[in-house]
Design a protein around this motif. Sequence first.
Motif, mmCIF file in Angstrom:
data_model
loop_
_atom_site.group_PDB
_atom_site.id
_atom_site.type_symbol
_atom_site.label_atom_id
_atom_site.label_comp_id
_atom_site.label_asym_id
_atom_site.label_seq_id
_atom_site.Cartn_x
_atom_site.Cartn_y
_atom_site.Cartn_z
ATOM 1 N N GLU A 107 0.854 -1.180 0.000
ATOM 2 C CA GLU A 107 0.000 0.000 0.000
ATOM 3 C C GLU A 107 0.892 1.232 0.000
ATOM 4 N N MET A 108 0.585 2.205 -0.850
ATOM 5 C CA MET A 108 1.441 3.372 -1.025
ATOM 6 C C MET A 108 0.618 4.638 -1.182
ATOM 7 N N GLY A 109 1.287 5.789 -1.134
ATOM 8 C CA GLY A 109 0.591 7.044 -1.362
ATOM 9 C C GLY A 109 1.561 8.202 -1.492
ATOM 10 N N LEU A 110 1.075 9.280 -2.080
ATOM 11 C CA LEU A 110 1.893 10.477 -2.284
ATOM 12 C C LEU A 110 2.056 11.215 -0.958
ATOM 13 N N LEU A 111 3.280 11.618 -0.661
ATOM 14 C CA LEU A 111 3.560 12.336 0.577
ATOM 15 C C LEU A 111 3.706 13.829 0.316
ATOM 16 N N ASN A 112 4.669 14.197 -0.509
ATOM 17 C CA ASN A 112 4.872 15.590 -0.878
ATOM 18 C C ASN A 112 5.104 15.673 -2.376
ATOM 19 N N LYS A 113 4.338 16.514 -3.047
ATOM 20 C CA LYS A 113 4.401 16.590 -4.505
ATOM 21 C C LYS A 113 5.331 17.708 -4.944
ATOM 22 N N ASN A 114 6.217 17.392 -5.875
ATOM 23 C CA ASN A 114 7.084 18.377 -6.507
ATOM 24 C C ASN A 114 6.683 18.463 -7.974
ATOM 25 N N GLU A 115 5.711 19.331 -8.250
ATOM 26 C CA GLU A 115 5.129 19.443 -9.581
ATOM 27 C C GLU A 115 4.687 18.046 -10.039
ATOM 28 N N ASN A 116 5.021 17.655 -11.253
ATOM 29 C CA ASN A 116 4.685 16.308 -11.732
ATOM 30 C C ASN A 116 5.936 15.455 -11.878
ATOM 31 N N ILE A 117 6.914 15.724 -10.992
ATOM 32 C CA ILE A 117 8.171 14.988 -11.019
ATOM 33 C C ILE A 117 8.146 13.947 -9.911
ATOM 34 N N GLY A 118 8.537 12.729 -10.228
ATOM 35 C CA GLY A 118 8.654 11.724 -9.191
ATOM 36 C C GLY A 118 8.050 10.403 -9.578
ATOM 37 N N SER A 119 8.519 9.363 -8.930
ATOM 38 C CA SER A 119 8.013 8.014 -9.151
ATOM 39 C C SER A 119 8.316 7.187 -7.929
ATOM 40 N N ALA A 120 7.591 6.081 -7.795
ATOM 41 C CA ALA A 120 7.805 5.202 -6.656
ATOM 42 C C ALA A 120 7.266 3.827 -6.990
ATOM 43 N N GLY A 121 7.868 2.830 -6.319
ATOM 44 C CA GLY A 121 7.418 1.468 -6.557
ATOM 45 C C GLY A 121 8.375 0.456 -5.995
ATOM 46 N N PHE A 122 8.722 -0.548 -6.810
ATOM 47 C CA PHE A 122 9.567 -1.654 -6.393
ATOM 48 C C PHE A 122 10.822 -1.707 -7.272
ATOM 49 N N SER A 123 11.840 -2.354 -6.740
ATOM 50 C CA SER A 123 12.976 -2.804 -7.543
ATOM 51 C C SER A 123 13.221 -4.254 -7.168
ATOM 52 N N VAL A 124 13.394 -5.118 -8.147
ATOM 53 C CA VAL A 124 13.553 -6.554 -7.888
ATOM 54 C C VAL A 124 14.769 -7.077 -8.637
ATOM 55 N N GLY A 125 15.334 -8.166 -8.090
ATOM 56 C CA GLY A 125 16.512 -8.764 -8.708
ATOM 57 C C GLY A 125 17.745 -7.889 -8.570
ATOM 58 N N ILE A 126 17.905 -7.263 -7.408
ATOM 59 C CA ILE A 126 19.008 -6.316 -7.202
ATOM 60 C C ILE A 126 20.282 -7.081 -6.861
ATOM 61 N N LYS A 127 21.323 -6.882 -7.641
ATOM 62 C CA LYS A 127 22.617 -7.501 -7.355
ATOM 63 C C LYS A 127 23.719 -6.657 -7.976
ATOM 64 N N ASP A 128 24.901 -6.805 -7.416
ATOM 65 C CA ASP A 128 26.075 -6.058 -7.862
ATOM 66 C C ASP A 128 26.848 -6.878 -8.879
ATOM 67 N N ASP A 129 27.278 -6.264 -9.957
ATOM 68 C CA ASP A 129 28.014 -6.987 -10.991
ATOM 69 C C ASP A 129 29.367 -7.488 -10.493
ATOM 70 N N THR A 130 30.059 -6.686 -9.669
ATOM 71 C CA THR A 130 31.384 -7.085 -9.193
ATOM 72 C C THR A 130 31.299 -8.184 -8.151
ATOM 73 N N ASP A 131 30.363 -8.077 -7.224
ATOM 74 C CA ASP A 131 30.254 -9.033 -6.117
ATOM 75 C C ASP A 131 28.795 -9.485 -6.020
ATOM 76 N N PRO A 132 28.340 -10.315 -6.971
ATOM 77 C CA PRO A 132 26.905 -10.615 -7.062
ATOM 78 C C PRO A 132 26.338 -11.405 -5.896
ATOM 79 N N GLU A 133 27.177 -12.050 -5.086
ATOM 80 C CA GLU A 133 26.673 -12.825 -3.952
ATOM 81 C C GLU A 133 26.539 -11.998 -2.680
ATOM 82 N N SER A 134 26.981 -10.769 -2.693
ATOM 83 C CA SER A 134 26.994 -9.947 -1.484
ATOM 84 C C SER A 134 25.758 -9.062 -1.398
#
Length: 841
Positions: A107-134
């Motif tokens: 569940e999400m919602g807008l907190l403070n609006k800066n004109e029509n700039i901004g986005s929010a959501g999820f990021s999935v499958g996050i890993k580092d190229d140099t040290d992918p197991e960390s």
Amino acid sequence: MVLKRRKFIKNLSLAVPMLAIPFQSVFAKESWFNFENKNTKVLSFEHDFSKVNDRIWIGNSFWSVPMEDWEIKNKRLEFSGIMKMARLHLLTHTLNKDEGQFAMTCEMGLLNKNENIGSAGFSVGIKDDTDPESIKAACYFGKGISMGVSLDGKLFVAEKTVQLPAGFDYQKFVLHLEVSSEVNKSEILLKVTDQSGNKAEVNYTHNGDIHGLVALENNCNEKNGSTFWYNALKLQGNKLQHVPDNSFGPILWAMYTLSRGTLKLSVQLPPIGIKDSQKIELQLSKNGKWKKEAVSTIDSASYSALFTLTNWDANQDIPYRLVYTIDGELDNYTGVFRKEPLDRALLFGGLTCQQWQGFPYRPLVENLEKSNPDMLYFSGDQIYEENGGYFIKREPEDKAILSYLGKWYMFGWAFGNVMRDRPTVCTPDDHDVFQGNLWGDGGASISFEKWKTDGDANGGFVQTPKMINVVNKTQCGHLPMVSNQEVLPSGITTWYSHLVYGRISFAIVSDRAFKSGPEKIRPGKGRIDHITERLKPNELESETLNFMGQSQLNFLEHWTTDWEGADMKIMLSQTLFANVGTHHGGQKQFLYGDMDSGGWPKSQRDAVLRVVRKACTFHINGDQHLPFMVQYGIEKARDAGWTFCTPAISTGYARWGQPDLVNNPCVDRPEHNLPNTGCYRDIFGNENYIYAVGNPDDDFNKEPNRYVKCQKKSSGYGLVTLDQKERTIKMEAIRFLADLSIDSDENRFPGWPLTISQFDNDGRRPFGYLPRLTFEKPNQVIKIVNQNTQELIQAIRVKGYNYVPEVYELASYTLVIGEGGEEKTIYDVEISSDPQAVLMV
């Protein structure tokens, strides 16, 4: 494998009334869609942010970046920052590499609006190229698939977008994700519904599996965007795996010192809330059972707690446990107070400068664990302003403190497991207090307005005394307290200290806090600290300048004579007392001199070296971003002690020591005949005998792998073997990517290792010798005083039963032999012309 697509509102019961009903009802069902592989275990994770006390720290299952921009407030999770791809990572539940499915909703919602700039959501499958197991690397360097809603009216997954319904209500909505992964393909379905029932969905095919961390994300695609709030987070699926060891906190890490029977332990916690418990308990294992030893109150500014235990028995390993309760859960943090190494040489680990390019420094940390030093020294720059991928916040004061703490926690996350079971000395340097260079000027203050105009080229501290004291408390709170500890007129605390461990006496000093700024002697604007032209002799000298300050000099004078429980003397400071770097920065600019180095101001620097060489003091430091072994000169070349400037853990700003490239005259090159070694005179008039230097490769900027780049930039750590019996000092400089499973010269920088005698740290040429002293007891303490001037000439614990004192002018001398209540004084001792002359003591 194809997702079994269904109307997610029906299956999740996410109709409009859901947005107003309790969290438990939202996720009443066990499964959101039919998982195709029934033989794979389906796991779930639920978190209701409204159930957590107001605070900055979200919980031990999460890690936020930037930390200070995420907060539990108003019974929800709120984000207040401007950073692009700011994320709250879920640590304890990650996506595995197997084929399967998972779903995520919030569940999400807008907190403070800066004109029509901004986005929010999820990021999935996050890993580092140099040290992918960390997971540590993933939190700061990881790349994932971003998805969510944007204020320009889009629902998006990666680069694919669909239009949101007209009138979509950003004030409150539910974002729902379903993913089905095969080896080479992942199908993604993202849906959103606002509180009025407006909805949209987007399908996306990702070429490849999705595994790694998942996170809530604000400002997915832009900086300075609008901010959002979050609540009622749930994940479920057979791609979900539970890794409880990934949790971080609420006890983040601990550091301790032991000196002369007193043990001091500092414990670092995250920014807890005022309604959370403010007490932490220390327990010791005695006869196989845990017994409460002490309870400490958590400091409200630094979120650290301190324990002091006296009459400590250091003859055995003693397990300890820290106990803290938060959110109804009991957290235990365990470690070992090691047996003090009194019957063997002490192995000392020297580390410095942690620019985030190498975080979490895994190859180096693993090698450090293999080296297994008895004691650690972090000499400064445990943080840099850009660490974490975002810049510091200088004001207001409370936000600046949190900004420091968020970066400070990166240090503990990387090295906490090594520090938990051996003594650790940690001292702040300039970047730790948010300054590129620091001339502390005895605690004076610089206004933000002046700093913005002149930068770090003037004396004084930019940040407030309260924030500087938080830095001092978190890094130095566990250091032994000296009897004459002072608070500077501005209210800034000092932390110089005397520690005795393993029969080694350490003076821990600050070569920044009292030092004068360049503006005291060199007018101008810009980088007046960088010397870009030849200067006349003594042009930068003045009797009014400060180096360490009178109080620290008085401390060192007393320290040189205090040999209780010690065989050798070591001085620990932030940087070496010489200007040996020649080229600076990414463009490899040649400088004649750098006033930020410890080679200036020369006369005041010489005064310190004259004091400490009386005790044959060896000097360990860092800061320069490349390793050096140097013997100091005061009046003449090599007439003072040796110093080891250890490699940077992770080098940011590059330096080189290449005097041969600029035709700097050299004499006395060592037998190994390595380039850029020998005796050189720096711009301030110091005669520096450079035995070894570990220069970076010139092509490091072409290297994409972060860890290999660290290696190319001369990153690593130092080891010093202090042999109290033989009175020798062995120096080693270990490279960042060393393979310690084999004994190879490639593991070390060229010129290392080197072993010197303790007594090599006084390089004065004697004028003559006093009669040989022969003792009834071995290893006596002897002080030699010039009777005419009452100047202390030497204070040393001799080795064995015989000692021939060296003196440096024609005079009568007083010898004080012994210690404690068993001192013997001999007056009117003069230089002997008879090599067989003996004094029986």
